[in-house]
Each structure stands twice: as structure tokens, then as C-alpha cells.
Design a protein around this motif. Structure first.
Motif, PDB file in Angstrom:
ATOM      1  N   VAL A 147     -16.678  66.616  48.584  1.00 46.74           N
ATOM      2  CA  VAL A 147     -17.577  66.229  49.675  1.00 46.74           C
ATOM      3  C   VAL A 147     -17.671  64.710  49.660  1.00 46.74           C
ATOM      4  CG1 VAL A 147     -19.897  66.333  50.632  1.00 46.74           C
ATOM      5  CG2 VAL A 147     -18.915  68.373  49.547  1.00 46.74           C
ATOM      6  N   ILE A 148     -17.501  64.096  50.827  1.00 53.32           N
ATOM      7  CA  ILE A 148     -17.585  62.643  50.936  1.00 53.32           C
ATOM      8  C   ILE A 148     -18.600  62.255  52.005  1.00 53.32           C
ATOM      9  CG2 ILE A 148     -15.216  62.254  50.138  1.00 53.32           C
ATOM     10  CD1 ILE A 148     -14.410  61.809  53.093  1.00 53.32           C
ATOM     11  N   SER A 149     -19.153  61.058  51.877  1.00 52.48           N
ATOM     12  CA  SER A 149     -20.026  60.518  52.918  1.00 52.48           C
ATOM     13  C   SER A 149     -19.947  59.002  52.851  1.00 52.48           C
ATOM     14  CB  SER A 149     -21.466  60.990  52.738  1.00 52.48           C
ATOM     15  OG  SER A 149     -22.260  60.572  53.840  1.00 52.48           O
ATOM     16  N   ARG A 150     -19.439  58.389  53.914  1.00 46.78           N
ATOM     17  CA  ARG A 150     -19.265  56.941  53.967  1.00 46.78           C
ATOM     18  C   ARG A 150     -20.396  56.309  54.762  1.00 46.78           C
ATOM     19  NH1 ARG A 150     -13.821  53.964  56.303  1.00 46.78           N
ATOM     20  NH2 ARG A 150     -14.775  54.213  58.360  1.00 46.78           N
ATOM     21  N   LEU A 151     -21.271  55.587  54.058  1.00 43.94           N
ATOM     22  CA  LEU A 151     -22.391  54.897  54.683  1.00 43.94           C
ATOM     23  C   LEU A 151     -23.225  55.842  55.532  1.00 43.94           C
ATOM     24  CD1 LEU A 151     -20.623  51.543  55.662  1.00 43.94           C
ATOM     25  CD2 LEU A 151     -21.957  52.056  53.612  1.00 43.94           C
ATOM     26  N   GLY A 152     -23.441  57.042  55.005  1.00 49.48           N
ATOM     27  CA  GLY A 152     -24.256  58.024  55.705  1.00 49.48           C
ATOM     28  C   GLY A 152     -25.515  58.408  54.954  1.00 49.48           C
ATOM     29  N   LEU A 153     -25.387  58.644  53.648  1.00 49.95           N
ATOM     30  CA  LEU A 153     -26.508  59.146  52.856  1.00 49.95           C
ATOM     31  C   LEU A 153     -27.725  58.225  52.940  1.00 49.95           C
ATOM     32  CD1 LEU A 153     -27.518  61.284  50.815  1.00 49.95           C
ATOM     33  CD2 LEU A 153     -26.568  59.840  48.999  1.00 49.95           C
ATOM     34  N   ILE A 154     -27.519  56.928  53.015  1.00 49.48           N
ATOM     35  CA  ILE A 154     -28.612  55.961  53.059  1.00 49.48           C
ATOM     36  C   ILE A 154     -29.527  56.151  54.265  1.00 49.48           C
ATOM     37  CG2 ILE A 154     -27.655  54.107  51.670  1.00 49.48           C
ATOM     38  CD1 ILE A 154     -26.267  52.990  54.108  1.00 49.48           C
ATOM     39  N   ARG A 167     -24.026  69.653  47.277  1.00 48.78           N
ATOM     40  CA  ARG A 167     -23.701  70.331  46.016  1.00 48.78           C
ATOM     41  C   ARG A 167     -23.434  71.814  46.254  1.00 48.78           C
ATOM     42  NH1 ARG A 167     -25.917  72.949  41.598  1.00 48.78           N
ATOM     43  NH2 ARG A 167     -25.042  72.284  39.578  1.00 48.78           N
ATOM     44  N   ALA A 168     -24.240  72.430  47.112  1.00 48.90           N
ATOM     45  CA  ALA A 168     -24.051  73.858  47.385  1.00 48.90           C
ATOM     46  C   ALA A 168     -22.708  74.129  48.056  1.00 48.90           C
ATOM     47  CB  ALA A 168     -25.186  74.364  48.273  1.00 48.90           C
ATOM     48  N   ALA A 169     -22.201  73.162  48.822  1.00 49.60           N
ATOM     49  CA  ALA A 169     -20.923  73.347  49.513  1.00 49.60           C
ATOM     50  C   ALA A 169     -19.734  73.289  48.563  1.00 49.60           C
ATOM     51  CB  ALA A 169     -20.766  72.281  50.596  1.00 49.60           C
ATOM     52  N   GLY A 174     -16.112  70.992  41.632  1.00 52.30           N
ATOM     53  CA  GLY A 174     -15.851  70.123  42.775  1.00 52.30           C
ATOM     54  C   GLY A 174     -16.660  68.846  42.669  1.00 52.30           C
ATOM     55  N   ARG A 175     -16.263  67.837  43.457  1.00 56.67           N
ATOM     56  CA  ARG A 175     -16.867  66.520  43.299  1.00 56.67           C
ATOM     57  C   ARG A 175     -17.412  65.974  44.618  1.00 56.67           C
ATOM     58  NH1 ARG A 175     -16.159  63.926  38.737  1.00 56.67           N
ATOM     59  NH2 ARG A 175     -16.306  61.880  39.734  1.00 56.67           N
ATOM     60  N   ALA A 229     -29.992  65.558  41.738  1.00 55.98           N
ATOM     61  CA  ALA A 229     -29.503  66.643  42.597  1.00 55.98           C
ATOM     62  C   ALA A 229     -28.660  67.651  41.827  1.00 55.98           C
ATOM     63  CB  ALA A 229     -28.685  66.068  43.745  1.00 55.98           C
ATOM     64  N   GLY A 230     -28.410  67.383  40.534  1.00 53.66           N
ATOM     65  CA  GLY A 230     -27.687  68.339  39.707  1.00 53.66           C
ATOM     66  C   GLY A 230     -26.238  67.997  39.451  1.00 53.66           C
ATOM     67  N   PHE A 231     -25.799  66.810  39.883  1.00 53.69           N
ATOM     68  CA  PHE A 231     -24.414  66.423  39.625  1.00 53.69           C
ATOM     69  C   PHE A 231     -24.276  65.891  38.200  1.00 53.69           C
ATOM     70  CE2 PHE A 231     -24.743  66.089  44.261  1.00 53.69           C
ATOM     71  CZ  PHE A 231     -23.664  66.879  44.631  1.00 53.69           C
ATOM     72  N   SER A 232     -23.142  66.172  37.582  1.00 55.98           N
ATOM     73  CA  SER A 232     -22.890  65.739  36.211  1.00 55.98           C
ATOM     74  C   SER A 232     -21.812  64.662  36.182  1.00 55.98           C
ATOM     75  CB  SER A 232     -22.449  66.925  35.348  1.00 55.98           C
ATOM     76  OG  SER A 232     -21.224  67.468  35.836  1.00 55.98           O
TER      77      SER A 232
END
Length: 307
Positions: A147-154, A167-169, A174-175, A229-232
Motif C-alpha cells: 500500500v502506498i500513499s504519496r503526500l496523502g496521509l498528511i 493495514r487491513a488491506a 505486506g508493506r 497502527a500496528g506496523f512492525s
């Protein structure tokens, strides 16, 4: 995209005065903010897309790093959240190849229509687009490799919800990889115009926790939110990415045409005051002129982790 304190996808997605950054005494309204974001990008899609070459030259190296950190490779299934006009979607689709698949999502149907056109022009048949709020990711759980997000999450009002959906997706292992801005003082290309326009419009600083370009910029914040969010195995890298244009006049035109949020911030002012603010922005941008052209300071952060 590039919104100001403000919503979803590549640099300029949000109206301050009507969608979050209100004058003192008013509270941030996430519902109004999202609606303004949607409307803004539907209306600004053509202008934003016309600057696609500049955007990819500017963001291309950091986009490559984001894809590297996401683990996207031949055959990968990739979800692109807040995809905007699809520059990074094209890069992801080429990396995934004919045996892979990419789904590009955005809150704005107008900007996704531009992505569709760009993908068709590139001859990429392994991509689909879907209008989707990045805080309500409705895809098959555990389906994606990256999963990617370019200048979106902010620009998401509820980042924990957005990260939880990402994360659920993902399949186990997966990363996720996201690109955000480093602190304002390292991003003069945008912070200088924004500070002038805030002052001209009588807008105060963003409220704590409010979405905006520098909402994940402080040291440790991006890594902390990914871990929460649960990422390692969370990792964050910095990328110097100066925005290069022939002159300050070109930079002013780029920002006036592409960053709809700046216009929204000034919307309540008389036309003469708006033009005066833009003239001040143009003059301030000249500080980044040099012998080799205009180079607006920009530093990006790319953060990643595994499910």
C-alpha cells in the motif's frame, strides 16, 4: 498532491477558511473539510495535471524510494491511496508489470479521471481506479502486497483510521510506504507562500492535530503513528527534493495554478487584496532564484513498515 492545512492526495488539497482552517474562534470541521477537498480537486484537476512533468521530475526520486520501501515488485498487488493524477500510480504499475495489479483510489472523481487518461496514454492495462475516501478503504481484506500513499496521509483528518484501513488491506507480511513533508523550515517552496497568505487572510496557525502539509513532520511522529497502527519494522528516511523551475515567476504560476488551497484561503478577501498577497508571494519566492534557475527548498520523509 499539495493542500495546505488541509485533505487527501498529492500537494494542495484543502480550503482553510471553509474546510478546516477557520478564523480564530471557529473549530475544525472534518466533514466540511472533506467536501471542500473533493470540490477543490474536482475543479483543479486539469491545472494540476498540466504540471505533471514538473511534478514527476520533482517527486520522482522520492517516489522510487517509496516503491522500494513498499516492496512492490513484478507481480505485486498494489493499493495507491489518495492517488491524485496518478504519477506514482504509473510508476507502481510499471514496477508491478503485466502479472501485477494496481488499484488507484482518491476522494475526487475529477482527479481520478486525469489519472485514467494518464494511464491509458502510458499503455498500462494492469491498473484500475476507484473513487474512495482514504479513511474508508473498502477493498478485500488481506489482498494487497503493498500500500502506498504519496503526500496523502498528511491531509486525512483521522489518520489512525486511514492507517488501520491500509493495514487491513495488506496480506500478512505486506508493506505500507508513505511520503510526507519534513518540517516547514525545510520546505520553503511552500511554507513561504503559505505564511504570507495566512497573514493576508487573517488565519491563525493550524490547530493541534489538524491535517496539513507538516502534520507528520516533527521528529518521530510519522514513525510513531505507523507503529501505533500496528506496523512492525518501521523505518523513516529523508529525501532532499528541491522543486526546480526556470524562475520565480514560473514558481509563482505553478503555485497559483496548482495549489487550490491557497486560493481558498484568500477567497474571503477583495480581489485587490488577493492580488496584493500574490504579488508579495512572488517577491518572496525570488529569494530562491539562482544562476541555474529557481530551486525551492523541499525535504520529504518516506516511512514504511510491515503488517
Amino acid at each position: 498532491m499539495v493542500p495546505v492545512t488541509t485533505a487527501q492526495s498529492e500537494p494542495a488539497r484543502a480550503g482553510q477558511a471553509r474546510a478546516g482552517q477557520a478564523p480564530a474562534g471557529q473549530q475544525f470541521d472534518p466533514v466540511a473539510y472533506k467536501q471542500t477537498t473533493r470540490d477543490q480537486w474536482d475543479g483543479a484537476a486539469a491545472a494540476w495535471d498540466e504540471w505533471g512533468g514538473v511534478l514527476e521530475e520533482w517527486l520522482g526520486p522520492a517516489t522510487g524510494l517509496m516503491l522500494d520501501m513498499s516492496g512492490a515488485a513484478a507481480g505485486s498487488r498494489v493499493l495507491d491511496v489518495a492517488a491524485g493524477a496518478g504519477g506514482q500510480t504509473v510508476a507502481a504499475a510499471r514496477r508491478a508489470g503485466p502479472s501485477g495489479r494496481v488499484l488507484a483510489t482518491d476522494i475526487s472523481a475529477g482527479i481520478l479521471a486525469r489519472a485514467d487518461r494518464r494511464l491509458a496514454e502510458a499503455g498500462l492495462a494492469n491498473v484500475a481506479t476507484r473513487v474512495m475516501d482514504g479513511e474508508d478503504i473498502a477493498v478485500e481484506p488481506g489482498h494487497y502486497d503493498a500500500v502506498i500513499s504519496r503526500l496523502g496521509l498528511i491531509y486525512f483528518p483521522d489518520r489512525p483510521r486511514a492507517l488501520g484501513g491500509m493495514r487491513a488491506a495488506l496480506r500478512p507480511g505486506g508493506r505500507v510506504a508513505v511520503m510526507v513533508y519534513a518540517p516547514a523550515e525545510l520546505n520553503g517552496f511552500f511554507s513561504v507562500p503559505v505564511s504570507i497568505i495566512r497573514r493576508a487572510a487573517g488565519l491563525g496557525p493550524p490547530l493541534p492535530g489538524q491535517p496539513g502539509p507538516f502534520s507528520l513532520a516533527a521528529g518521530g511522529v510519522l514513525a510513531g503513528e505507523l507503529a501505533a497502527a500496528g506496523f512492525s519494522g518501521v523505518e523513516v528516511r529523508e529525501v532532499d527534493a528541491p522543486l526546480r523551475l526556470p524562475s520565480a515567476a514560473d514558481a509563482l504560476r505553478f503555485e497559483r495554478e496548482s495549489f487550490g488551497a491557497l486560493h481558498q484561503m484568500l477567497a474571503a478577501l477583495p480581489e485587490a487584496d488577493r492580488e496584493a498577497a500574490w504579488a508579495e508571494v512572488g517577491e518572496a519566492l525570488r529569494q530562491f532564484d539562482g544562476a541555474d534557475g529557481w530551486a525551492g527548498p523541499c525535504r520529504l520523509l518516506v516511512g514504511a513498515g510491515a503488517r
